[in-house]
Design an enzyme around this catalytic site. Structure first.
Site, PDB file in Angstrom:
ATOM      1  N   GLU A  30      -6.545 -29.064  -4.585  1.00  0.00           N
ATOM      2  CA  GLU A  30      -7.081 -29.057  -3.217  1.00  0.00           C
ATOM      3  C   GLU A  30      -7.065 -30.484  -2.691  1.00  0.00           C
ATOM      4  OE1 GLU A  30      -8.098 -27.067  -0.714  1.00  0.00           O
ATOM      5  OE2 GLU A  30      -8.507 -28.978   0.290  1.00  0.00           O
ATOM      6  N   THR A  40     -10.711 -21.841   6.058  1.00  0.00           N
ATOM      7  CA  THR A  40     -11.784 -21.041   5.464  1.00  0.00           C
ATOM      8  C   THR A  40     -13.158 -21.309   6.082  1.00  0.00           C
ATOM      9  OG1 THR A  40     -10.561 -21.001   3.383  1.00  0.00           O
ATOM     10  CG2 THR A  40     -12.919 -20.547   3.240  1.00  0.00           C
ATOM     11  N   SER A  44     -14.863 -16.226  11.825  1.00  0.00           N
ATOM     12  CA  SER A  44     -16.045 -15.413  12.127  1.00  0.00           C
ATOM     13  C   SER A  44     -16.841 -15.029  10.878  1.00  0.00           C
ATOM     14  CB  SER A  44     -15.645 -14.142  12.880  1.00  0.00           C
ATOM     15  OG  SER A  44     -14.863 -14.476  14.005  1.00  0.00           O
ATOM     16  N   HIS A  48     -14.267  -7.557   7.100  1.00  0.00           N
ATOM     17  CA  HIS A  48     -14.004  -6.456   8.025  1.00  0.00           C
ATOM     18  C   HIS A  48     -13.881  -5.124   7.295  1.00  0.00           C
ATOM     19  CE1 HIS A  48     -13.281  -8.961  11.556  1.00  0.00           C
ATOM     20  NE2 HIS A  48     -12.632  -9.805  10.770  1.00  0.00           N
ATOM     21  N   LYS A 251      -9.096  -9.042  17.954  1.00  0.00           N
ATOM     22  CA  LYS A 251     -10.350  -8.291  17.874  1.00  0.00           C
ATOM     23  C   LYS A 251     -11.312  -8.638  19.002  1.00  0.00           C
ATOM     24  CE  LYS A 251     -10.189  -7.623  12.852  1.00  0.00           C
ATOM     25  NZ  LYS A 251      -9.117  -8.519  12.387  1.00  0.00           N
ATOM     26  N   ARG A 315      -6.154 -20.206  12.990  1.00  0.00           N
ATOM     27  CA  ARG A 315      -5.645 -19.121  12.151  1.00  0.00           C
ATOM     28  C   ARG A 315      -4.119 -19.240  12.115  1.00  0.00           C
ATOM     29  NH1 ARG A 315      -9.618 -17.039  15.536  1.00  0.00           N
ATOM     30  NH2 ARG A 315      -8.238 -16.157  17.085  1.00  0.00           N
ATOM     31  N   CYS A 446     -32.627 -35.424   9.130  1.00  0.00           N
ATOM     32  CA  CYS A 446     -32.421 -35.560   7.687  1.00  0.00           C
ATOM     33  C   CYS A 446     -31.101 -36.196   7.280  1.00  0.00           C
ATOM     34  CB  CYS A 446     -32.588 -34.212   6.987  1.00  0.00           C
ATOM     35  SG  CYS A 446     -31.356 -33.003   7.453  1.00  0.00           S
TER      36      CYS A 446
END
Lengths: 481, 413
Positions: A30, A40, A44, A48, A251, A315, A446
């Site tokens: 990574e 990632t 949303s 699904h 969607k 996306r 903080c």
């Protein structure tokens, strides 16, 4: 056999986790400091049902399987998953009702469980604040919410526990092949890793990574989605995920409860010109659109005093809009898992199975042997989620559970130190792992405390503490030497 | 898990909470003060500039001096301070709080409660400014913390959005500590902070104040590189063609304070203009025996006001704990013409009436009028950024209010 998975987003991490159940030498690479910090982390966050993907597509095939698999995974990896259900709401025009019924039939065809069409009364009892013009809905009981970046973090951790090597903060820059066979992966640090199989799960960069290995992949279209995050108080108005009827663009703009108790409005759906994976800017128009869309469903949900953050995510789509999960024709040992548009997050666990069972074992003819190392991940402790009595016991065991650093989201010093000891390096890593600074003050109170903890744990000066990437240090010089 | 009992529970150890603890303990009550940081003082601790205490102590002090003095007086009394504590839950009816602290988890049952939870800064995310999400964007209070208490500068070249007092103070502070300060940007045609701060923090150092301007985009990744400044019209809409990119690595936000109320009350306990707790002139909220004072009632200009209101709330919380706070009639105080923020929202004849108000619109000269109390008070150069204040003796209140149903405060020019 030596396998390298490139990309520690949700797809790559789950792929690595599932592969770690076999006898392999496994490496997960990574480029960021932490897992799940690109595509990632900004979507949303919905698991699904799988009713709106075109039957016959890979998306449809893998979505409902992926949804079901989250139950198993959430046990193995202690994933945060809440099955709160979703509603696609429609008005009473015959056209809308027809589309709703078509969606229902499509869901049945796709093997989605727990689907039903709700009448007005039932709908109002589930969502009493929903505008009355919505008289019918497709209810999907199995729809859920999660924290996608935590799925990636925990899956990577699970893979590591099963023997995989995790590399973060280093990226693939070159490859060495012999003819059609890839022999080595070269990292920016100079490290060369011998491989027998390479799995490309590089998210928005899947084309770039494929090219490094001399592999052609389809054109990539980046679609941006803008979101507006609302205060926890907004969650009193809604309890399920609310969708409009889907359109050609996707969607639509939703109301989504988040797993820590906030509400997300969005996303927009905007194809970006050219390839620009850094294009994560928000616009006034986009944010207004998602706020208006939320208001259309539930009046009073998009109250300015509840706005706490705006952000955008990307996306990666391919021209035919389906996932691109294929064995390379140029190289014998290279698989690309790309184009993971919606419902990529949902499908990810099934994608891992598809790659392992179908592409590696069946198509490549490689026999993989399951090992007996598989260990489960015990859930990370969140003091906020404990009863007062249980929290009290924990504080007696370790006083730093009683020192609450993030007051908005009730995150203790212990949780923050644990996250850093577990791999978090930056403020954003800590934020996504612990939920500290995710609340209504957005770190106003903080941030400095968390920076001090990071500085202590990593033994670096305060001015080297970063928000996320290299160059994102928050502080400059000292005021006085 | 331990359970404690106390007479008066004070939540928040800033100026309001310390003053409340002090006055309550002077009525021979046991006071428990909860503070989330490792010391009392609240934001005063990082306000190293002077200008505090002129009214409360009749002496000009720095923030830390004000806080230390109040703390000193408080520590001579029967006040138990629990630092690094967090109120997980407060039952406003039973007056039981669930507390976490490194020393353990407690429940504390009190006879009365003073909420002195202060305010938070409006975060960048709430401003909906489009663009990228780089590092280098700081709420002014956080930047102040870094510079004054942590000994670190946030960057090299800064611009400040919002001309609230803390934004003005930080412009001067960053300038004096060697950062290049491009200016302070204010979307209204007048400054948000006190006039004395505009003069002493900007004019004296030739730092520009861009009135009727705002920032409409931020650019940079991973660190801030530039902000887009634009002129706005009378309705605060950006004027096309006036956009200008300004290269900075630091954006300081002084975009307003929000009373910290959400964890302790539902909507019915709040005033929607002040955005803080509804209180009477005793400091009592809509919940019997729960008092509130300071910036969680309304955002005040001066710590002197905050401490004075804390003092009153503490005193009345002590009377309540004794059962001596008479349940007399509360009259509603209504907003009339040109009145925006208004404290208190209710009045009883138990206590003097101290009215604090902010104008909606600036006026050159005007009068505060309260017909029911026969008050007309004239003033000059009224601006929304400077609170107007007046006090009515409680004797006068009982004479005038016995036959009234409510009171209206208005300002006319």
């Amino acid at each position: 056999m030596k396998v390298a998975v490139i990309g520690g987003g949700i797809v790559g991490s789950l792929l690595a986790y599932e592969l770690s159940k076999y006898d392999l030498e496994l490496i997960l690479i990574e480029k960021n400091n932490d897992f799940g910090q690109e595509v990632t982390k900004a979507n949303s966050a919905i698991i699904h049902g799988g009713y709106d993907d075109p039957p016959g597509s890979l998306r449809a095939e893998l979505c409902s399987d992926g949804n079901r698999k989250y139950d198993i995974l959430s046990k193995e990896l202690s994933l945060p998953v809440k099955r709160i259900g979703s509603l696609v709401v429609s008005d009473d025009t015959s056209d809308s009702e027809k589309r709703l019924e078509e969606l229902y039939r499509r869901g049945i065809k796709n093997g989605v469980e727990g689907l039903s069409i709700l009448s007005s009364d039932k709908l109002q009892s589930i969502e009493p604040n929903l505008d009355e013009k919505y008289s019918k809905a497709l209810y999907c009981k199995s729809a859920a919410i999660t924290e996608p970046w935590m799925v990636a973090v925990l899956a990577a951790k699970g893979a590591e526990k099963n023997g995989a090597r995790l590399i973060t903060g280093d990226e693939v820059v070159d490859s060495i092949s012999k003819g059609r066979n890839i022999k080595k992966v070269v990292l920016s640090s100079g490290e060369e890793i011998e491989v027998n199989l390479v799995l490309n799960a590089a998210g928005v960069y899947f084309n770039k990574v494929a090219r490094i290995f001399g592999v052609r992949t389809p054109e990539i279209i980046l679609v941006k989605g803008q979101y507006l995050l609302l205060d926890h108080l907004a969650s009193e108005l809604v309890s399920t995920i609310i969708f409009p009827l889907p359109s050609k663009k996707g969607k639509g703009k939703l109301i989504v409860p988040t797993i820590d108790g906030g509400i997300l409005l969005g996303p927009t759906s905007e194809a970006i010109d050219g390839f620009n994976p850094e294009e994560l800017s928000t616009t006034s128009k986009g944010i207004k659109e998602v706020a208006d869309a939320g208001e259309e469903f539930i009046h009073g949900i998009a109250r300015p005093k509840w706005f706490i953050k705006t952000f955008a995510g990307l996306r990666p789509e391919t021209p035919n809009k389906d996932f691109y999960i294929k064995l390379s024709s140029e190289k014998t040992n290279f698989i690309t898992v790309g184009g993971m548009r919606s419902p990529g997050l949902t499908a990810a666990p099934a994608v891992a199975d598809y790659v392992i069972e179908y592409l590696i074992q069946e198509k490549m003819g490689i026999t993989l042997v399951k090992n007996d190392r598989v260990r489960s991940i015990s859930p990370g402790l969140r003091i906020k989620e404990l009863s007062f009595e249980d929290a009290s016991k924990k504080i007696e065991e370790n006083s730093s559970y009683g020192r609450i650093i993030c007051q908005c989201n009730q995150v203790s010093e212990k949780e923050i130190r644990d996250a850093i000891r577990d791999g978090a390096r930056t403020l954003d890593d800590v934020k996504f792992r612990t939920r500290a600074t995710f609340g209504r003050c957005q770190g106003g109170f903080c941030t400095w405390k968390i920076m001090k903890i990071i500085s202590e744990e990593l033994n670096i000066p305060l001015e080297e503490v970063k928000k996320n990437d290299k160059g994102s240090e928050l502080l400059d010089g000292k005021v006085r030497k | 898990m331990k359970s404690h009992e106390t007479d008066i529970l004070v939540i928040g150890g800033g100026a309001a909470g310390m003053a409340a603890s002090l006055s309550a303990s002077k009525q021979n009550k046991h006071v428990t003060l909860l503070e989330r940081e490792n010391d009392t003082g609240g934001v005063l601790n990082q306000c190293v500039h002077n200008g505090f205490g002129v009214q409360f102590y009749q002496e000009e002090l720095t923030g830390p001096e004000f806080s230390t003095r109040l703390h000193g007086e408080m520590s001579e009394q029967n006040v138990e301070v629990i630092c690094e504590s967090y109120v997980r839950n407060l039952d406003v009816h039973e007056k039981i709080a669930e507390i976490f602290s490194p020393q353990g988890a407690y429940t504390i049952k009190a006879k009365s409660v003073v909420l002195a939870t202060g305010a938070r800064e409006r975060p960048f995310g709430a401003l909906l400014i489009p663009g990228e999400r780089p590092s280098g964007i700081f709420p002014a209070g956080l930047a102040q913390r870094f510079v004054n208490l942590e000994n670190h500068l946030p960057g090299k070249k800064a611009i400040i959005l919002g001309s609230g007092d803390i934004g003005l103070i930080m412009a001067r502070r960053l300038h004096l500590e060697g950062m290049k300060v491009i200016g302070v940007v204010e979307r209204l045609p007048y400054a948000g902070g006190l006039t004395r701060n505009v003069v002493q923090c900007l004019d004296d150092f030739e730092i520009p104040l861009y009135l009727s301007h705002t920032i409409i985009e931020v650019r940079g990744s991973p660190r801030l590189e530039a902000v887009k400044m634009v002129k706005v019209d009378d309705s605060l809409n950006p004027i096309d063609g006036t956009e200008k990119w300004i290269e900075v690595d630091t954006l300081i936000l002084s975009a307003g304070l929000i009373p910290h109320v959400e964890d302790f009350a539902d909507e019915g306990a709040l005033d929607h203009v002040n955005k803080g707790f509804i209180v009477s002139n005793t400091g009592e909220t809509v919940y019997s025996g729960i008092f509130a004072a300071g910036n969680n009632v309304a955002i005040y200009d001066l710590v002197d006001y905050v401490a004075a209101e804390g003092w009153i709330a503490g005193k009345n919380a002590a009377l309540y704990a004794e059962g001596n706070l008479d349940k007399t009639r509360h009259l509603e105080i209504r907003r009339g013409k040109n009145v925006n923020v208004l404290v208190p929202n209710k009045v009883t004849t138990e206590e003097h009436l101290r009215i604090y108000l902010r104008l909606k619109e600036p006026i050159d000269e005007g009068k505060i009028i309260i017909n029911e109390l026969g008050i007309e008070k004239e003033f000059k150069y009224g601006v929304p950024s400077e609170m107007l204040q007046l006090t009515v003796n409680k004797k006068k209140l009982s004479e005038l209010l016995h036959d009234k149903d409510n009171v209206t405060v208005e300002v006319i020019s």
